[in-house]
Design an enzyme around this catalytic site. Structure first.
Site, PDB file in Angstrom:
ATOM      1  N   HIS A 166       0.906   4.652   0.833  1.00 38.96           N
ATOM      2  CA  HIS A 166       0.205   5.810   2.037  1.00 38.96           C
ATOM      3  C   HIS A 166       0.649   6.903   1.026  1.00 38.96           C
ATOM      4  CE1 HIS A 166       0.907   3.852   5.412  1.00 38.96           C
ATOM      5  NE2 HIS A 166       1.055   2.817   4.893  1.00 38.96           N
ATOM      6  N   HIS A 174       0.535  -1.303  -0.289  1.00 36.86           N
ATOM      7  CA  HIS A 174      -0.189   0.048  -0.033  1.00 36.86           C
ATOM      8  C   HIS A 174       1.100   0.872  -0.041  1.00 36.86           C
ATOM      9  CE1 HIS A 174       1.006  -1.147   4.227  1.00 36.86           C
ATOM     10  NE2 HIS A 174       0.555   0.106   4.674  1.00 36.86           N
TER      11      HIS A 174
HETATM   12  P1  5GP Z   1       1.106   0.000   7.156  1.00 37.48           P
HETATM   13  O1  5GP Z   1       2.408   0.645   8.588  1.00 37.48           O
HETATM   14  O2  5GP Z   1       1.483  -0.867   7.126  1.00 37.48           O
HETATM   15  O3  5GP Z   1       2.287   1.252   6.297  1.00 37.48           O
HETATM   16  O4  5GP Z   1      -0.405   1.075   7.266  1.00 37.48           O
HETATM   17  C1  5GP Z   1      -0.812  -0.008   7.944  1.00 37.48           C
HETATM   18  C2  5GP Z   1      -1.764   1.051   7.248  1.00 37.48           C
HETATM   19  O5  5GP Z   1      -2.961   0.986   7.700  1.00 37.48           O
HETATM   20  C3  5GP Z   1      -1.630   2.161   8.543  1.00 37.48           C
HETATM   21  O6  5GP Z   1      -1.861   3.229   8.656  1.00 37.48           O
HETATM   22  C4  5GP Z   1      -2.982   2.174   9.594  1.00 37.48           C
HETATM   23  O7  5GP Z   1      -3.325   2.688  10.213  1.00 37.48           O
HETATM   24  C5  5GP Z   1      -3.925   2.142   8.215  1.00 37.48           C
HETATM   25  N1  5GP Z   1      -4.538   0.518   8.995  1.00 37.48           N
HETATM   26  C6  5GP Z   1      -4.793  -0.622   9.238  1.00 37.48           C
HETATM   27  N2  5GP Z   1      -5.843  -1.937   8.938  1.00 37.48           N
HETATM   28  C7  5GP Z   1      -6.746  -0.861   8.316  1.00 37.48           C
HETATM   29  C8  5GP Z   1      -8.569  -1.085   8.348  1.00 37.48           C
HETATM   30  O8  5GP Z   1      -8.941  -2.096   8.865  1.00 37.48           O
HETATM   31  N3  5GP Z   1      -8.986   0.173   7.500  1.00 37.48           N
HETATM   32  C9  5GP Z   1      -8.117   1.282   7.633  1.00 37.48           C
HETATM   33  N4  5GP Z   1      -9.712   1.958   6.456  1.00 37.48           N
HETATM   34  N5  5GP Z   1      -7.178   1.275   7.531  1.00 37.48           N
HETATM   35  C10 5GP Z   1      -6.382   0.998   8.137  1.00 37.48           C
END
Ligand code: 5GP
Ligand code: ZN
Length: 143
Positions: free
Chosen positions: A104, A102
């Site tokens: 950001h 993903h």
């Molecule tokens: P990572 O640290 O893996 O790059 O970021 C994962 C992101 O996904 C985090 O910013 C977290 O807040 C978001 N996230 C995790 N679970 C969910 C969810 O169920 N729904 C949404 N909308 N965001 C999520």
């Protein structure tokens, strides 16, 4: 790789759990992060389950990068942000928590208190820097 059972983003993509989306097409979905660093913080997720962006197909990668500045511009207009960060945490050591690629999009405001800084390192010599670049060049499989 198709969707997998134990992935929260695969569940979101299949509408098994809700999300607040801002853009969708045949390759990607963009939705608001549930725990935003700033309001409007969004995630672009490919409709194909890969843990790492290094194995994701070019069509998905291209669409994510094509859509990112357009969605970011819309977020800026909607939130009156003055700038944004685009970032992708790849691997747990890089801060990746959800094991589905993903990107950001984080809108930024003056003095918003978001910290994305680190202290810099210094190469021992120009030769050390050149040697590392050469090592990397030899390991690029294809672009
Ligand atoms: P990572 O640290 O893996 O790059 O970021 C994962 C992101 O996904 C985090 O910013 C977290 O807040 C978001 N996230 C995790 N679970 C969910 C969810 O169920 N729904 C949404 N909308 N965001 C999520
Ligand atoms: Zn997934």
């Amino acid at each position: 790789m198709p969707y997998v059972d134990d992935c929260v983003f695969c569940k979101i993509l299949q509408k098994q759990i809700p999300s607040v989306s801002v853009y969708e097409d045949e390759l990607i979905l963009a939705f608001l992060d549930i725990a935003p660093f700033n309001f409007g913080h969004a995630l672009i997720v490919p409709k194909d389950h890969h843990h790492s962006c290094t194995t994701l197909g070019d069509d998905y990668l291209a669409r994510m990068m094509q859509a990112a500045p357009r969605i970011a511009a819309a977020i800026m207009r909607a939130t009156e942000a003055e700038g944004f960060n685009l970032f992708l945490n790849n691997g747990s050591v890089a801060g990746q928590v959800v094991p589905h690629v993903h990107l950001h999009i984080l809108p930024r405001f003056a003095n918003d208190g978001v910290l994305m800084t680190a202290s810099t390192r210094k190469y021992d010599s120009t030769q050390a820097m050149t040697d590392l670049a050469e090592k990397i060049k030899q390991r690029i499989t294809h672009v």
